[in-house]
Design an enzyme around this catalytic site. Structure first.
Site, PDB file in Angstrom:
ATOM      1  N   LYS A 171     -10.660 -12.514 -12.643  1.00 22.51           N
ATOM      2  CA  LYS A 171     -10.135 -13.941 -13.130  1.00 22.51           C
ATOM      3  C   LYS A 171      -8.505 -13.393 -13.556  1.00 22.51           C
ATOM      4  O   LYS A 171      -7.519 -14.133 -13.219  1.00 22.51           O
ATOM      5  CB  LYS A 171     -10.486 -14.637 -14.223  1.00 22.51           C
ATOM      6  CG  LYS A 171      -9.795 -15.832 -15.059  1.00 22.51           C
ATOM      7  CD  LYS A 171      -9.692 -16.996 -13.850  1.00 22.51           C
ATOM      8  CE  LYS A 171      -8.600 -18.101 -14.456  1.00 22.51           C
ATOM      9  NZ  LYS A 171      -8.020 -18.964 -13.802  1.00 22.51           N
ATOM     10  N   LYS A 239      -1.578 -17.292 -22.560  1.00 20.22           N
ATOM     11  CA  LYS A 239      -2.627 -16.467 -23.097  1.00 20.22           C
ATOM     12  C   LYS A 239      -3.408 -15.569 -21.761  1.00 20.22           C
ATOM     13  O   LYS A 239      -3.513 -14.429 -21.984  1.00 20.22           O
ATOM     14  CB  LYS A 239      -3.744 -17.593 -23.369  1.00 20.22           C
ATOM     15  CG  LYS A 239      -5.106 -16.872 -23.966  1.00 20.22           C
ATOM     16  CD  LYS A 239      -6.266 -17.541 -23.385  1.00 20.22           C
ATOM     17  CE  LYS A 239      -6.447 -18.277 -22.202  1.00 20.22           C
ATOM     18  NZ  LYS A 239      -7.785 -18.885 -21.990  1.00 20.22           N
TER      19      LYS A 239
HETATM   20  P1  NAD Z   1      -7.836 -28.046 -22.461  1.00 23.01           P
HETATM   21  O1  NAD Z   1      -7.309 -27.750 -23.669  1.00 23.01           O
HETATM   22  O2  NAD Z   1      -7.599 -29.187 -21.837  1.00 23.01           O
HETATM   23  O3  NAD Z   1      -9.470 -28.133 -22.786  1.00 23.01           O
HETATM   24  C1  NAD Z   1     -10.055 -27.648 -23.844  1.00 23.01           C
HETATM   25  C2  NAD Z   1     -10.846 -28.681 -24.678  1.00 23.01           C
HETATM   26  O4  NAD Z   1     -11.726 -27.844 -25.560  1.00 23.01           O
HETATM   27  C3  NAD Z   1     -10.305 -29.639 -25.348  1.00 23.01           C
HETATM   28  O5  NAD Z   1     -10.807 -30.958 -24.933  1.00 23.01           O
HETATM   29  C4  NAD Z   1     -10.426 -29.515 -26.964  1.00 23.01           C
HETATM   30  O6  NAD Z   1     -10.624 -30.576 -27.709  1.00 23.01           O
HETATM   31  C5  NAD Z   1     -11.962 -28.689 -27.010  1.00 23.01           C
HETATM   32  N1  NAD Z   1     -12.203 -27.869 -27.966  1.00 23.01           N
HETATM   33  C6  NAD Z   1     -11.209 -26.934 -28.521  1.00 23.01           C
HETATM   34  N2  NAD Z   1     -11.726 -26.294 -29.617  1.00 23.01           N
HETATM   35  C7  NAD Z   1     -13.112 -27.096 -29.518  1.00 23.01           C
HETATM   36  C8  NAD Z   1     -14.413 -26.702 -30.414  1.00 23.01           C
HETATM   37  N3  NAD Z   1     -14.347 -25.721 -31.383  1.00 23.01           N
HETATM   38  N4  NAD Z   1     -15.423 -27.424 -30.277  1.00 23.01           N
HETATM   39  C9  NAD Z   1     -15.633 -28.355 -29.249  1.00 23.01           C
HETATM   40  N5  NAD Z   1     -14.297 -28.482 -28.465  1.00 23.01           N
HETATM   41  C10 NAD Z   1     -13.324 -27.761 -28.749  1.00 23.01           C
HETATM   42  O7  NAD Z   1      -8.047 -26.544 -21.745  1.00 23.01           O
HETATM   43  P2  NAD Z   1      -8.250 -26.587 -20.216  1.00 23.01           P
HETATM   44  O8  NAD Z   1      -6.990 -26.442 -19.425  1.00 23.01           O
HETATM   45  O9  NAD Z   1      -9.511 -27.400 -19.767  1.00 23.01           O
HETATM   46  O10 NAD Z   1      -8.682 -25.077 -20.314  1.00 23.01           O
HETATM   47  C11 NAD Z   1     -10.199 -24.611 -20.428  1.00 23.01           C
HETATM   48  C12 NAD Z   1     -10.100 -23.182 -20.175  1.00 23.01           C
HETATM   49  O11 NAD Z   1     -10.082 -22.983 -18.694  1.00 23.01           O
HETATM   50  C13 NAD Z   1      -9.208 -22.154 -20.728  1.00 23.01           C
HETATM   51  O12 NAD Z   1      -9.805 -20.986 -20.997  1.00 23.01           O
HETATM   52  C14 NAD Z   1      -8.175 -22.274 -19.710  1.00 23.01           C
HETATM   53  O13 NAD Z   1      -7.676 -20.783 -19.476  1.00 23.01           O
HETATM   54  C15 NAD Z   1      -9.176 -22.178 -18.372  1.00 23.01           C
HETATM   55  N6  NAD Z   1      -8.715 -22.521 -17.030  1.00 23.01           N
HETATM   56  C16 NAD Z   1      -7.722 -23.613 -17.253  1.00 23.01           C
HETATM   57  C17 NAD Z   1      -7.325 -23.992 -15.746  1.00 23.01           C
HETATM   58  C18 NAD Z   1      -6.239 -25.291 -15.857  1.00 23.01           C
HETATM   59  O14 NAD Z   1      -5.599 -25.417 -14.678  1.00 23.01           O
HETATM   60  N7  NAD Z   1      -6.105 -25.955 -16.787  1.00 23.01           N
HETATM   61  C19 NAD Z   1      -7.489 -23.348 -14.842  1.00 23.01           C
HETATM   62  C20 NAD Z   1      -8.319 -22.278 -14.769  1.00 23.01           C
HETATM   63  C21 NAD Z   1      -9.118 -21.923 -15.789  1.00 23.01           C
END
Ligand code: NAD
Length: 296
Positions: A171, A239
């Site tokens: 990743k 990050k």
């Molecule tokens: P995001 O911030 O949209 O979603 C994360 C969610 O986690 C939020 O809804 C937040 O309220 C929740 N959260 C945070 N702390 C929490 C806790 N203690 N308990 C319960 N819920 C909690 O982020 P995202 O873009 O969905 O990314 C999530 C993961 O996927 C990350 O690790 C990111 O690097 C990875 N990712 C993101 C993408 C993208 O295009 N957005 C693509 C691939 C991977």
């Protein structure tokens, strides 16, 4: 089976909704953001009251969380998954993490009789929504095989890379490449803008020629529309790139290109764009040259 889903944001939300739509599993969600929870309960999931509640009630617990520190709290913290799930539970983390974090969390889970797959994803919110996301899995082959139908229910491609840690390695390498492509695309598009060429025609060339990449396509789409609403927040991209550079450092691989992209991200974050889309790095060029790369 009961599937818990913790973290139903930009990525976790659509992936969770695909599990609800495509399987008969009972899905229980938890997120700190009530709107994110509602978007899943509206489709038939029920909501848990806490991480501990979801962990205690489910056979498989899935997380999609923003930062490694949050993943560690939610998994190994006193109110976390390891402390509350039953032995025999399977834990699947879809978040992007350092390989060392994934290994540490897996050890904490194993000590409680919980098996873990690290399963970071790639494809952005569009492919999370249409169910074609790519999943890169590290973990025991038999745990992988028995959970493959669940993983396939919300993805297009599931690849088992080997032991815990290799999913994160794949990743981070993939994302480093994608961010470098996107940064080069920003620079290329600003060259196009200042040359006076028809940007839509330049775009047609690049998409059909050797400069094409998904990093380019995403950058051009967002920049032309001037739409930097976060589907992948710059803070999260930063990050990922920081974790990738740490990995390069551990492996002794010289950084010739990615550290420059890190500097570009730092400038964009310094401009207050951390919660905008990661494609907003193009605004560093736009601000420096007082010119916008927009096209209809
Ligand atoms: P995001 O911030 O949209 O979603 C994360 C969610 O986690 C939020 O809804 C937040 O309220 C929740 N959260 C945070 N702390 C929490 C806790 N203690 N308990 C319960 N819920 C909690 O982020 P995202 O873009 O969905 O990314 C999530 C993961 O996927 C990350 O690790 C990111 O690097 C990875 N990712 C993101 C993408 C993208 O295009 N957005 C693509 C691939 C991977």
């Amino acid at each position: 089976m009961k599937v818990g889903f913790i973290g139903v944001g930009n990525m976790g939300g659509p992936m969770c909704r695909n599990i609800i739509k495509n399987t008969n599993h009972e899905v229980i969600v938890f997120d700190l953001n009530p709107d994110a929870v509602k978007a899943c309960t509206d489709l038939g999931a029920s909501s848990g009251t806490s991480v501990a509640d979801v962990a205690a009630r489910c056979d498989v617990v899935i997380t999609s969380l923003p930062l490694p520190k949050i993943v560690e709290d939610v998994t190994l913290g006193p109110a976390g998954i390891a402390a509350n799930a039953k032995p025999g539970t399977v834990f699947i983390d879809l978040s992007t993490n350092a390989p060392a974090t994934a290994r540490r969390v897996a050890e904490g889970m194993a000590a409680k009789g919980i098996q873990m797959l690290e399963a970071p994803v790639s494809g952005g919110t569009a492919r999370a929504t249409d169910g074609t996301i790519v999943i890169m899995v590290g973990g025991d082959a038999s745990v992988f095989e028995s959970n493959l139908p669940l993983l396939k229910s919300f993805s297009g491609e599931v690849i088992h890379l080997g032991d815990i840690g290799f999913g994160s390695v794949a990743k981070l390498i993939n994302n480093m490449l994608a961010f470098c492509n996107a940064a080069a695309a920003a620079e290329a598009l600003m060259m196009g803008k200042r040359s006076g060429i028809d940007l839509k025609k330049l775009d047609m060339v690049i998409r059909n020629a050797s400069g094409a990449s998904s990093g380019y396509a995403n950058m051009a789409t967002k920049a032309f529309a001037g739409n930097f609403a976060p589907s992948f927040a710059l803070d999260l991209a930063h990050k990922d790139l920081r974790l990738a550079l740490e990995l390069a450092d551990e492996l002794g691989v010289p950084g010739m290109i990615a550290p420059q992209v890190m500097n570009l991200q730092r400038m964009a974050r310094g401009m207050g764009l951390g919660s905008a889309d990661s494609s907003s790095v193009i605004k560093v060029y736009e601000t420096a040259l007082n010119e916008e790369v927009r096209a209809k």
